[in-house]
Design a protein around this motif. Sequence first.
Motif, PDB file in Angstrom:
ATOM      1  N   ALA A 150       0.819  -1.217   0.000  1.00  0.00           N
ATOM      2  CA  ALA A 150       0.000   0.000   0.000  1.00  0.00           C
ATOM      3  C   ALA A 150       0.852   1.266   0.000  1.00  0.00           C
ATOM      4  CB  ALA A 150      -0.934   0.005   1.208  1.00  0.00           C
ATOM      5  N   VAL A 151       2.111   1.164   0.434  1.00  0.00           N
ATOM      6  CA  VAL A 151       2.982   2.349   0.421  1.00  0.00           C
ATOM      7  C   VAL A 151       4.018   2.280  -0.702  1.00  0.00           C
ATOM      8  CG1 VAL A 151       2.647   2.822   2.868  1.00  0.00           C
ATOM      9  CG2 VAL A 151       4.592   1.409   2.161  1.00  0.00           C
ATOM     10  N   PRO A 471      -4.608   7.728   5.907  1.00  0.00           N
ATOM     11  CA  PRO A 471      -3.324   7.532   5.200  1.00  0.00           C
ATOM     12  C   PRO A 471      -2.129   7.494   6.146  1.00  0.00           C
ATOM     13  CG  PRO A 471      -4.670   9.138   4.050  1.00  0.00           C
ATOM     14  CD  PRO A 471      -5.342   8.890   5.354  1.00  0.00           C
ATOM     15  N   GLN A 472      -2.143   8.329   7.187  1.00  0.00           N
ATOM     16  CA  GLN A 472      -1.033   8.335   8.142  1.00  0.00           C
ATOM     17  C   GLN A 472      -1.009   7.056   8.968  1.00  0.00           C
ATOM     18  OE1 GLN A 472       1.468  10.491   8.250  1.00  0.00           O
ATOM     19  NE2 GLN A 472       0.535  11.565   6.514  1.00  0.00           N
ATOM     20  N   VAL A 473      -2.178   6.518   9.271  1.00  0.00           N
ATOM     21  CA  VAL A 473      -2.244   5.249  10.015  1.00  0.00           C
ATOM     22  C   VAL A 473      -1.658   4.126   9.169  1.00  0.00           C
ATOM     23  CG1 VAL A 473      -3.795   3.511  10.995  1.00  0.00           C
ATOM     24  CG2 VAL A 473      -4.198   5.931  11.444  1.00  0.00           C
ATOM     25  N   VAL A 474      -2.024   4.089   7.889  1.00  0.00           N
ATOM     26  CA  VAL A 474      -1.495   3.056   6.984  1.00  0.00           C
ATOM     27  C   VAL A 474       0.017   3.186   6.874  1.00  0.00           C
ATOM     28  CG1 VAL A 474      -1.478   2.204   4.608  1.00  0.00           C
ATOM     29  CG2 VAL A 474      -3.642   2.857   5.685  1.00  0.00           C
ATOM     30  N   LYS A 475       0.495   4.401   6.669  1.00  0.00           N
ATOM     31  CA  LYS A 475       1.937   4.630   6.532  1.00  0.00           C
ATOM     32  C   LYS A 475       2.663   4.240   7.826  1.00  0.00           C
ATOM     33  CE  LYS A 475       5.229   8.242   5.108  1.00  0.00           C
ATOM     34  NZ  LYS A 475       5.960   8.573   6.344  1.00  0.00           N
ATOM     35  N   GLU A 482       3.353  -2.801  12.192  1.00  0.00           N
ATOM     36  CA  GLU A 482       2.414  -2.964  13.307  1.00  0.00           C
ATOM     37  C   GLU A 482       0.973  -2.942  12.797  1.00  0.00           C
ATOM     38  OE1 GLU A 482       3.458   0.156  16.068  1.00  0.00           O
ATOM     39  OE2 GLU A 482       5.004  -1.085  17.014  1.00  0.00           O
ATOM     40  N   PRO A 483       0.477  -4.071  12.300  1.00  0.00           N
ATOM     41  CA  PRO A 483      -0.897  -4.117  11.785  1.00  0.00           C
ATOM     42  C   PRO A 483      -1.964  -3.774  12.821  1.00  0.00           C
ATOM     43  CG  PRO A 483       0.349  -6.051  11.082  1.00  0.00           C
ATOM     44  CD  PRO A 483       1.191  -5.335  12.094  1.00  0.00           C
ATOM     45  N   PHE A 526     -15.752   3.975   2.105  1.00  0.00           N
ATOM     46  CA  PHE A 526     -14.486   3.756   1.394  1.00  0.00           C
ATOM     47  C   PHE A 526     -13.365   3.417   2.371  1.00  0.00           C
ATOM     48  CE2 PHE A 526     -16.245   6.694  -2.042  1.00  0.00           C
ATOM     49  CZ  PHE A 526     -16.482   5.658  -2.927  1.00  0.00           C
ATOM     50  N   VAL A 527     -13.262   4.161   3.455  1.00  0.00           N
ATOM     51  CA  VAL A 527     -12.164   3.956   4.397  1.00  0.00           C
ATOM     52  C   VAL A 527     -12.320   2.617   5.118  1.00  0.00           C
ATOM     53  CG1 VAL A 527     -11.048   4.828   6.487  1.00  0.00           C
ATOM     54  CG2 VAL A 527     -11.708   6.422   4.667  1.00  0.00           C
ATOM     55  N   LEU A 528     -13.534   2.283   5.523  1.00  0.00           N
ATOM     56  CA  LEU A 528     -13.745   0.978   6.165  1.00  0.00           C
ATOM     57  C   LEU A 528     -13.353  -0.153   5.220  1.00  0.00           C
ATOM     58  CD1 LEU A 528     -17.174   1.558   7.955  1.00  0.00           C
ATOM     59  CD2 LEU A 528     -15.020   0.997   9.091  1.00  0.00           C
ATOM     60  N   ALA A 529     -13.806  -0.058   3.971  1.00  0.00           N
ATOM     61  CA  ALA A 529     -13.510  -1.112   3.000  1.00  0.00           C
ATOM     62  C   ALA A 529     -12.012  -1.168   2.692  1.00  0.00           C
ATOM     63  CB  ALA A 529     -14.300  -0.878   1.708  1.00  0.00           C
ATOM     64  N   ASN A 530     -11.384  -0.003   2.540  1.00  0.00           N
ATOM     65  CA  ASN A 530      -9.952   0.030   2.249  1.00  0.00           C
ATOM     66  C   ASN A 530      -9.151  -0.567   3.400  1.00  0.00           C
ATOM     67  OD1 ASN A 530     -10.734   1.347  -0.056  1.00  0.00           O
ATOM     68  ND2 ASN A 530      -9.896   3.333   0.496  1.00  0.00           N
ATOM     69  N   GLY A 531      -9.544  -0.220   4.624  1.00  0.00           N
ATOM     70  CA  GLY A 531      -8.845  -0.743   5.791  1.00  0.00           C
ATOM     71  C   GLY A 531      -9.033  -2.233   5.962  1.00  0.00           C
ATOM     72  N   LEU A 532     -10.249  -2.707   5.789  1.00  0.00           N
ATOM     73  CA  LEU A 532     -10.519  -4.145   5.907  1.00  0.00           C
ATOM     74  C   LEU A 532      -9.780  -4.927   4.824  1.00  0.00           C
ATOM     75  CD1 LEU A 532     -14.332  -4.027   6.779  1.00  0.00           C
ATOM     76  CD2 LEU A 532     -12.491  -4.849   8.273  1.00  0.00           C
ATOM     77  N   ARG A 533      -9.688  -4.344   3.633  1.00  0.00           N
ATOM     78  CA  ARG A 533      -8.966  -5.015   2.540  1.00  0.00           C
ATOM     79  C   ARG A 533      -7.494  -5.192   2.910  1.00  0.00           C
ATOM     80  NH1 ARG A 533      -9.617  -1.386  -1.049  1.00  0.00           N
ATOM     81  NH2 ARG A 533     -11.749  -1.997  -1.480  1.00  0.00           N
ATOM     82  N   LEU A 534      -6.910  -4.191   3.543  1.00  0.00           N
ATOM     83  CA  LEU A 534      -5.512  -4.294   3.958  1.00  0.00           C
ATOM     84  C   LEU A 534      -5.319  -5.357   5.038  1.00  0.00           C
ATOM     85  CD1 LEU A 534      -4.436  -0.534   4.059  1.00  0.00           C
ATOM     86  CD2 LEU A 534      -3.653  -2.282   2.463  1.00  0.00           C
TER      87      LEU A 534
END
Length: 543
Positions: A150-151, A471-475, A482-483, A526-534
Amino acid sequence: MTTQEYIILKLNEFLQSYQISGVEIHLEKPKEKKFGDFATNLALQLARHLKKNPRQIAEEIKTFVGSDEQFIAKIEIAGPGFVNFFASSANLYTQLAQLLEQKEQFGRSNFAAGKKAQIEFVSANPTGPLTIGHGRGAVLGDTIARLLEAVGYHVTREYYFNNAGRQMRILGESVRLRYLELCGESVEFPEDYYQGAYIIDIARDIYAEKGDRLKNADYTYFKDKAEAAIFADIKRTIKRLGFEFDVFYNEKSLYDEGKIDQVVEGLRRKGLIAERDGAVWFLTTKLGFEQDRVIIKSSGEPTYRLPDIAYHVEKIKRGFDLIIDIFGADHIATYPDVLAAVKALGYDADRIRVLIHQFVTLFQGDEVVKMSTRKANFVTLDELMDEVGVDVTRYFFLMRSMSSHLNFDLTLAKKQSDENPVYYIQYAHARICSILKLAEERQIDLSHTPDLTILTANEEIDLIKHLLNFPQVVKGAAENYEPHRLTNYLFDLATLFHKFYTECRVISDDQALTSARVALINATRFVLANGLRLLGISAPEHM
């Protein structure tokens, strides 16, 4: 530019104004709203450099950064010198509109574009099915791989295994003895042999194919059949968990290609090899360790450190920018020797990150489920997925820091209520999908971004701010491997959404407000789905 990026930019400019380098800027999200949206302890860090009182430095930072209405509403000094920043609402709406434009891409970045990463995980020898102990490492490995992708990293998922040695001989003998039982022979089955039902199943398959024609065969045939059957089972389990490995790397190839001998000779040239009592020793005391390590026993058999050293040298030679090993806690005392050898041989060991995850304890009610691979009173990863499902399995393995021991509560995992964090998050997504369907039925126009500035309720602002932090949480989760940062974030997001839904009616007679709120929940979706996908977890539309 986000408010957070703007603050970091200005803080870096402040450091440059004093010609200070090498100071890492920490910008955190305060736990209490009264301390703003972002806070930094930079003034405290600089007190030694500037020989000033931290509060005086904090005042300088406040003046230097200023209050740009586009990004910052106000700045406050707190405590011994913390600087608290309050985000401007104007930029929130701009960023929310950008989120709605980016959709599935929101949260992804090119931070590590062009770089290659390799992650080795699971790496169980093919002596039995994957257990829940392997499961934690498997889910951690795949999720870290997803975060790195993702990054911007190109990621190789790799499985390292050994299909030779004593364990495999015992496996072959275990299957052979069970086969002889099926042939009607009375055998004494040693206590330290593999006891599981899977051994009987493999023996039964061999008997169905060959009858009793192999009664006089040695263990080799049985070992080969068992390895093929068990590896096929492992691959099925991994695929069911939601991913596949790119590479299966066999330890035997390191011997066949002379890589093991090259390591020994390389260390010998460095003066780091000695022979004592018929064994070959790696002189780690010369590298600052308390004791030397045997790498080849007096029997001529290498210890596991030696092929591990050769394997890591090969990883570096394959050109990876980042190499990650995910091990269980039983490896904590061995990997420093491997890294020391790699460095001593002249390779860049700084590319290697070793992540240690603690063990898993499975609870059924108040009772601990005891596990032993040999005695076969273990719970397989497949059995766990049968019991609670793939989504719950993955989330529960990720919901705690890998450095923490994990108590896997089966009772909680099977609940389909708000008590179960997976259900709680997925229900938020499903509820949003239901509202959006109703909006579509009522012909609410979703084709363009409405006026978002009318979203001024506290629940709306809190939700927007949390969404924009994604985005900052993902990065951060990717950079720090640290998932659990993401599981915590999504749980908090679901909580904020449920609170918003309770306090703010989405579809009402006010068309402008309805359109804005529908856009807000769509952004949340969108954010829930993007986060769950990760996390490798589904985002259901119905529950």
